[in-house]
Design a protein around this motif. Structure first.
Motif, PDB file in Angstrom:
ATOM      1  N   GLU A  18      14.600   7.033  -6.801  1.00 25.69           N
ATOM      2  CA  GLU A  18      13.401   7.236  -6.140  1.00 25.69           C
ATOM      3  C   GLU A  18      12.358   6.106  -6.347  1.00 25.69           C
ATOM      4  OE1 GLU A  18      12.495   9.409  -3.938  1.00 25.69           O
ATOM      5  OE2 GLU A  18      14.540  10.356  -3.941  1.00 25.69           O
ATOM      6  N   ASN A  19      12.326   5.586  -7.719  1.00 21.88           N
ATOM      7  CA  ASN A  19      11.609   4.411  -7.866  1.00 21.88           C
ATOM      8  C   ASN A  19      12.165   3.278  -7.194  1.00 21.88           C
ATOM      9  OD1 ASN A  19       9.680   4.674 -10.283  1.00 21.88           O
ATOM     10  ND2 ASN A  19      11.147   6.114 -10.512  1.00 21.88           N
ATOM     11  N   MET A  20      13.412   2.945  -7.004  1.00 21.81           N
ATOM     12  CA  MET A  20      13.809   1.819  -6.509  1.00 21.81           C
ATOM     13  C   MET A  20      13.649   1.991  -4.834  1.00 21.81           C
ATOM     14  SD  MET A  20      17.405   0.829  -8.147  1.00 21.81           S
ATOM     15  CE  MET A  20      18.331   2.559  -8.252  1.00 21.81           C
ATOM     16  N   ARG A  21      13.887   3.118  -4.289  1.00 20.02           N
ATOM     17  CA  ARG A  21      13.544   3.252  -2.750  1.00 20.02           C
ATOM     18  C   ARG A  21      12.085   2.993  -2.463  1.00 20.02           C
ATOM     19  NH1 ARG A  21      11.785   7.362   0.577  1.00 20.02           N
ATOM     20  NH2 ARG A  21      11.588   8.527  -1.609  1.00 20.02           N
ATOM     21  N   LEU A  22      10.837   3.220  -3.362  1.00 19.08           N
ATOM     22  CA  LEU A  22       9.682   3.174  -2.948  1.00 19.08           C
ATOM     23  C   LEU A  22       9.183   1.706  -3.395  1.00 19.08           C
ATOM     24  CD1 LEU A  22       8.258   6.416  -4.445  1.00 19.08           C
ATOM     25  CD2 LEU A  22       8.725   5.894  -1.773  1.00 19.08           C
ATOM     26  N   SER A  23       9.898   1.111  -4.121  1.00 20.22           N
ATOM     27  CA  SER A  23       9.237  -0.391  -4.651  1.00 20.22           C
ATOM     28  C   SER A  23      10.125  -1.309  -4.116  1.00 20.22           C
ATOM     29  CB  SER A  23       9.408  -0.562  -6.155  1.00 20.22           C
ATOM     30  OG  SER A  23       8.889   0.684  -7.155  1.00 20.22           O
ATOM     31  N   ARG A  24       9.546  -1.865  -2.494  1.00 18.84           N
ATOM     32  CA  ARG A  24      10.258  -2.689  -1.897  1.00 18.84           C
ATOM     33  C   ARG A  24       9.666  -3.874  -2.352  1.00 18.84           C
ATOM     34  NH1 ARG A  24      12.763  -0.436   2.570  1.00 18.84           N
ATOM     35  NH2 ARG A  24      13.490   1.756   1.850  1.00 18.84           N
ATOM     36  N   SER A  25       8.622  -4.152  -2.838  1.00 20.94           N
ATOM     37  CA  SER A  25       7.931  -5.339  -3.226  1.00 20.94           C
ATOM     38  C   SER A  25       8.644  -6.184  -4.338  1.00 20.94           C
ATOM     39  CB  SER A  25       6.325  -5.442  -3.246  1.00 20.94           C
ATOM     40  OG  SER A  25       5.939  -4.550  -4.202  1.00 20.94           O
ATOM     41  N   ASN A  26       8.899  -5.269  -5.179  1.00 18.36           N
ATOM     42  CA  ASN A  26       9.501  -5.940  -6.518  1.00 18.36           C
ATOM     43  C   ASN A  26      11.142  -6.214  -6.374  1.00 18.36           C
ATOM     44  OD1 ASN A  26      11.237  -5.399  -9.319  1.00 18.36           O
ATOM     45  ND2 ASN A  26       9.001  -5.322  -9.595  1.00 18.36           N
ATOM     46  N   HIS A  27      11.519  -7.539  -6.694  1.00 19.35           N
ATOM     47  CA  HIS A  27      12.604  -8.125  -6.363  1.00 19.35           C
ATOM     48  C   HIS A  27      13.857  -7.375  -7.137  1.00 19.35           C
ATOM     49  CE1 HIS A  27      15.895 -11.130  -5.429  1.00 19.35           C
ATOM     50  NE2 HIS A  27      15.990 -11.292  -7.067  1.00 19.35           N
ATOM     51  N   VAL A  28      13.718  -7.238  -8.523  1.00 18.12           N
ATOM     52  CA  VAL A  28      14.643  -6.543  -9.345  1.00 18.12           C
ATOM     53  C   VAL A  28      15.174  -4.876  -8.479  1.00 18.12           C
ATOM     54  CG1 VAL A  28      15.078  -5.655 -11.554  1.00 18.12           C
ATOM     55  CG2 VAL A  28      13.860  -7.760 -11.344  1.00 18.12           C
ATOM     56  N   LEU A  29      14.007  -4.345  -8.126  1.00 15.82           N
ATOM     57  CA  LEU A  29      14.124  -2.932  -7.704  1.00 15.82           C
ATOM     58  C   LEU A  29      14.821  -3.038  -6.393  1.00 15.82           C
ATOM     59  CD1 LEU A  29      12.191  -2.291 -10.291  1.00 15.82           C
ATOM     60  CD2 LEU A  29      11.526  -0.560  -9.088  1.00 15.82           C
ATOM     61  N   LEU A  75       0.902  -1.256   0.005  1.00 18.08           N
ATOM     62  CA  LEU A  75       0.084   0.022   0.134  1.00 18.08           C
ATOM     63  C   LEU A  75       0.824   1.283  -0.017  1.00 18.08           C
ATOM     64  CD1 LEU A  75      -2.801   0.863   0.188  1.00 18.08           C
ATOM     65  CD2 LEU A  75      -2.840   1.284   2.682  1.00 18.08           C
ATOM     66  N   LEU A  76       1.768   1.267   0.850  1.00 19.57           N
ATOM     67  CA  LEU A  76       2.848   2.481   0.826  1.00 19.57           C
ATOM     68  C   LEU A  76       3.451   2.536  -0.441  1.00 19.57           C
ATOM     69  CD1 LEU A  76       4.497   1.926   4.186  1.00 19.57           C
ATOM     70  CD2 LEU A  76       2.863   3.615   3.725  1.00 19.57           C
ATOM     71  N   GLU A  77       3.842   1.476  -1.247  1.00 20.08           N
ATOM     72  CA  GLU A  77       4.519   1.476  -2.593  1.00 20.08           C
ATOM     73  C   GLU A  77       3.400   2.044  -3.604  1.00 20.08           C
ATOM     74  OE1 GLU A  77       6.261  -1.576  -5.669  1.00 20.08           O
ATOM     75  OE2 GLU A  77       6.230  -2.256  -3.796  1.00 20.08           O
ATOM     76  N   GLU A  78       2.209   1.751  -3.452  1.00 21.09           N
ATOM     77  CA  GLU A  78       1.360   2.258  -4.428  1.00 21.09           C
ATOM     78  C   GLU A  78       1.146   3.855  -4.196  1.00 21.09           C
ATOM     79  OE1 GLU A  78      -0.408   0.836  -7.093  1.00 21.09           O
ATOM     80  OE2 GLU A  78       1.143  -0.936  -6.853  1.00 21.09           O
ATOM     81  N   ILE A  79       0.848   4.255  -3.017  1.00 16.76           N
ATOM     82  CA  ILE A  79       0.702   5.517  -2.552  1.00 16.76           C
ATOM     83  C   ILE A  79       2.096   6.303  -2.894  1.00 16.76           C
ATOM     84  CG2 ILE A  79       0.669   7.243  -0.832  1.00 16.76           C
ATOM     85  CD1 ILE A  79      -1.228   4.995   0.775  1.00 16.76           C
ATOM     86  N   GLY A  80       3.378   5.922  -2.667  1.00 14.32           N
ATOM     87  CA  GLY A  80       4.321   6.556  -2.976  1.00 14.32           C
ATOM     88  C   GLY A  80       4.739   6.606  -4.565  1.00 14.32           C
ATOM     89  N   THR A  81       4.429   5.554  -5.307  1.00  6.92           N
ATOM     90  CA  THR A  81       4.504   5.563  -6.787  1.00  6.92           C
ATOM     91  C   THR A  81       3.291   6.747  -7.350  1.00  6.92           C
ATOM     92  OG1 THR A  81       4.988   3.459  -6.612  1.00  6.92           O
ATOM     93  CG2 THR A  81       4.208   4.132  -8.770  1.00  6.92           C
ATOM     94  N   GLY A  82       2.304   6.704  -6.780  1.00  5.67           N
ATOM     95  CA  GLY A  82       1.278   7.752  -7.262  1.00  5.67           C
ATOM     96  C   GLY A  82       1.788   8.997  -7.017  1.00  5.67           C
ATOM     97  N   VAL A  83       2.382   9.465  -5.658  1.00 11.36           N
ATOM     98  CA  VAL A  83       2.916  10.644  -5.367  1.00 11.36           C
ATOM     99  C   VAL A  83       4.234  11.188  -6.416  1.00 11.36           C
ATOM    100  CG1 VAL A  83       3.997  12.207  -3.648  1.00 11.36           C
ATOM    101  CG2 VAL A  83       1.921  10.673  -3.115  1.00 11.36           C
ATOM    102  N   LEU A  84       4.974   9.824  -6.629  1.00 14.74           N
ATOM    103  CA  LEU A  84       6.079  10.111  -7.509  1.00 14.74           C
ATOM    104  C   LEU A  84       5.669  10.475  -8.802  1.00 14.74           C
ATOM    105  CD1 LEU A  84       9.157   9.803  -7.386  1.00 14.74           C
ATOM    106  CD2 LEU A  84       9.074   7.591  -8.286  1.00 14.74           C
ATOM    107  N   LYS A  85       4.870  10.007  -9.521  1.00 17.09           N
ATOM    108  CA  LYS A  85       4.504  10.624 -10.715  1.00 17.09           C
ATOM    109  C   LYS A  85       3.862  12.077 -10.912  1.00 17.09           C
ATOM    110  CE  LYS A  85       2.934   5.929 -12.168  1.00 17.09           C
ATOM    111  NZ  LYS A  85       1.874   5.103 -12.648  1.00 17.09           N
ATOM    112  N   GLU A  86       3.457  12.651  -9.444  1.00 16.93           N
ATOM    113  CA  GLU A  86       2.933  14.101  -9.736  1.00 16.93           C
ATOM    114  C   GLU A  86       4.255  14.969  -9.121  1.00 16.93           C
ATOM    115  OE1 GLU A  86       0.152  14.284  -6.455  1.00 16.93           O
ATOM    116  OE2 GLU A  86      -1.370  12.869  -7.471  1.00 16.93           O
ATOM    117  N   ILE A  87       5.356  14.346  -8.895  1.00 19.22           N
ATOM    118  CA  ILE A  87       6.523  15.333  -8.742  1.00 19.22           C
ATOM    119  C   ILE A  87       7.042  15.625  -9.894  1.00 19.22           C
ATOM    120  CG2 ILE A  87       8.630  15.491  -7.390  1.00 19.22           C
ATOM    121  CD1 ILE A  87       7.442  13.577  -5.543  1.00 19.22           C
ATOM    122  N   ASN A  88       7.447  17.005 -10.518  1.00 15.99           N
ATOM    123  CA  ASN A  88       8.044  17.377 -11.400  1.00 15.99           C
ATOM    124  C   ASN A  88       9.685  17.201 -11.365  1.00 15.99           C
ATOM    125  OD1 ASN A  88       5.625  17.306 -13.064  1.00 15.99           O
ATOM    126  ND2 ASN A  88       5.386  19.727 -12.055  1.00 15.99           N
TER     127      ASN A  88
END
Length: 660
Positions: free
Chosen positions: A451-462, A357-370
């Motif tokens: 930033e994508n790697m820091r937020l995506s803890r559930s993805n093994h590659v990242l 859930l935190l990953e999904e929220i963080g990913t959504g916030v990350l897309k809004e940052i320029n």
């Protein structure tokens, strides 16, 4: 009682005098002659205050206009009374502050009560839901226990029937024994009577024979002229012998009168021994059944006590438990709806779901940052993040990030194979981005990927790339896991002689059993994870699809379970090492070597030197080093590729017991 008038003064009009009259009685102080005994007291009419009549008239009109059938009729009915009270307060200037304060306190209290009621309404619904769930669980437990009790009762009835049958059979055998004893007694009496009759018959025959002999002797004497004296003497001797024989016969009869024939005795004794042995066998079976019955009664009693304890524990837990979160609500806010949330939440614990859930929220916030703020160019800043000012966000998708990181690994491994040297991942990561995207845009890609790697803890590659990039995990651990997966894939392919990409479940289990250091529980977990690709019609496992990844780099459950077992076995190995070191706060290289050899006797010298060198940062030619804190040692070992070389002591004992 008195009331206030419209002018704020006390009114003497009584509350009970509405539409009534008062009798005017004579004052007690008047003269007796003034009292006329035959006259009735005069009636005094007390008028109601005008202001009171106006207020009552206004109240009755307002109440008539209201629709009291609505749900909030009580609140509507309260409003006219509130207005009447405000009119009353406004007209009494002297008591207005006090009456206003009273009114305000009542209003505040009513507002608080309404707020409390509104707050308790969701709790009431939740308590009702929890109560229904608990009731269903209790009913399910009672139904389950009811079935078990019915089974025990049926078994008890069967045992009681068996015991009754055994008792009836025992009674029947006892009756047969008594009947046989009576038959033996009758036969014994009959034989005894026949024996006596035979003796009497023999005695008569002897007498008749003796008489015949006497007659013949007398005839012979007459014929031959023998001596009478001689014959008399012979007769006397014969009679003496007969008397002695009769005495001996009587003695034999007295001594052996109750004796039965040996053949009959042996036959009856054999039959009795057979019956006695059969009765003992039946008694033994009966005793065993009786003991089983007692055991079942004891088990039933213990089961009932355990059931009562569980019910009490269930009630206690129901009173104290914390409601579990309803994770299904997340599907309403996660992009993709319930289908995507079902895929994300499948097989995950509550802690893992929080990370998702935190990953999904963080990913959504990350897309809004320029833009990202730069970290600066200090020495403590990683080389791939050293930049002053703002950095543009490239807004990459997770699929693009996974492809870039896989390409980084591919290029790095190829470079190391050419040069034969291991390069630093942070420096190579920066050089890769500069080479591919140029020096100007390298930082933009670096910050975006970071930033994508820091937020995506559930993805093994990242997550694995992020841990190695930040120094939390050694690069050897990543390569070791990949090598483990690759070796297993090659071994499964070797079993597939037809190159069909499938194996039977039995072949797959045999291959899984070939892991020398895995416990049976771990092997069973791998087998269960592989069943997602099981063809139930032909009992074939598509092993090739077990090693596939989706477009975002997420592996199949089989590979994910294999990697999680790798981490768990490593943690168990280090935990055993920590227990062996005891309560030490510092440890030297020699002590660490001894501990490793104790928990892992099959470890070779090269591997041992590697582990000790990783933990204490020493080389083989520098054995004399200062003690290192135990916490630091285990942090270094946890980051590196540390695995058990030989089977554990528990696995050795288990193997030995199975061999016996």
């Amino acid at each position: 009682s008195f009331h206030l008038s419209a002018r704020g003064h006390w009114s003497t009009w009584p509350a009970f005098a509405s539409r009534q009259t008062l009798r005017k009685t004579p004052r007690p102080c008047c003269a007796p002659e003034e009292r006329q005994p035959g006259t009735k007291p005069a009636l005094l009419t007390v008028p109601k205050p005008l202001y009171l009549e106006q207020l009552e008239s206004y109240l009755s009109k307002e109440l008539q206009y209201l629709d009291l059938t609505e749900k909030n009729s009580q609140e509507l009915k309260l409003q006219p009374y509130r207005e009447i009270f405000e009119f009353f307060i406004d007209n009494f200037k002297t008591y207005k502050p006090l009456l206003s304060a009273i009114k305000n306190e009542y209003e505040i209290t009513l507002a608080q009560q309404k707020k409390t009621i509104r707050a308790l309404e969701p709790l009431k619904a939740m308590v009702t839901t929890v109560s229904e769930e608990c009731t269903q669980k209790i009913l399910a437990l009672q139904e389950k226990e009811k079935d078990e009790l019915n089974m025990l009762k049926q078994e008890k009835q069967q045992l009681l029937k068996l015991i009754d049958n055994m008792k009836e059979e025992n009674n029947s055998l006892q009756t047969q024994v008594e009947h046989l004893q009576r038959s033996v007694a009758e036969e014994y009496t009959r034989y005894l009577n026949e024996h006596g009759a035979r003796k009497l018959l023999l005695a008569k025959l002897n007498d008749v024979r003796n008489e015949r002999l006497d007659v013949r002797r007398c005839q012979a004497q007459d014929v031959k002229g023998e001596d009478v004296v001689k014959l008399t003497l012979a007769l006397k001797v014969a009679r003496q012998d007969l008397t002695a024989a009769q005495v001996k016969l009587n003695t034999m009869i007295a001594n052996y009168g109750d004796v039965v024939p040996r053949r009959d005795f042996e036959s009856l004794e054999k039959k009795y021994s057979d019956l006695l042995q059969e009765m003992r066998s039946l008694q033994k079976d009966f005793d065993q059944l009786h003991e089983k019955h007692k055991t079942l009664l004891e088990v039933h009693r213990e089961t009932a006590e355990e059931r009562d304890n569980f019910c009490a524990e269930l009630q206690r837990v129901q009173c104290n438990f914390t409601p579990r979160p309803n994770w299904a609500k997340c599907s309403e806010v996660i992009p993709g709806g319930a289908d995507r949330w079902g895929l994300l939440a499948e097989g995950k614990t509550s802690d893992q779901l929080v990370d998702v859930l935190l990953e999904e929220i963080g990913t959504g916030v990350l897309k809004e940052i320029n833009v990202f703020p730069g970290w600066g160019k200090g020495d403590k800043v990683p080389v791939y993040l050293r930049h002053e000012g703002e950095v543009k966000n490239k807004k990459l998708s997770k699929k693009d990030v996974v492809n870039i990181l896989k390409d980084v690994w591919k290029e790095k491994i190829a470079l190391e194979q050419q040069t034969g040297k291991r390069s630093s991942l942070p420096e190579f990561f920066l050089s890769y981005l500069q080479k591919k995207y140029g020096d100007a845009a390298a930082m933009e890609w670096s910050y975006t990927l970071y930033e994508n790697m820091r937020l995506s803890r559930s993805n093994h590659v990242l997550s694995s790339f992020y841990n190695i990039l930040t120094g939390k995990v050694g690069e050897e651990q990543y390569h070791s896991q990949n090598q483990l997966v690759s070796n297993l894939q090659q071994e499964l392919a070797a079993w597939d002689s037809s190159n069909s990409g499938s194996l039977t479940s039995e072949q797959f289990r045999q291959e899984a059993d070939s892991f020398p250091l895995k416990r049976r529980e771990s092997i069973q977990e791998l087998v269960n994870a592989s069943r997602c690709k099981l063809d139930s019609t032909e009992d074939l496992i598509d092993y090739a699809s077990l090693f596939k990844e989706d477009e975002e780099g997420n592996p199949e459950p089989f590979v994910a379970k294999l990697r999680s077992q790798y981490v768990r076995e490593k943690q168990e190995y280090l935990s055993e090492l920590k227990n062996k070191l005891g309560d030490r706060t510092e440890v030297k290289a020699d002590d660490l070597m001894i501990a490793f050899r104790t928990i892992d006797p099959d470890i070779d010298d090269q591997t041992l030197d590697t582990y000790v060198g990783l933990a204490c940062q020493v080389r083989g030619e520098q054995p004399d080093q200062e003690a290192v804190p135990v916490e630091t040692v285990f942090q270094r070992l946890l980051a590196g590729d540390v695995r058990r070389v030989g089977p554990s002591a528990r696995a050795r004992s288990t193997t030995g017991s199975e061999g016996e």
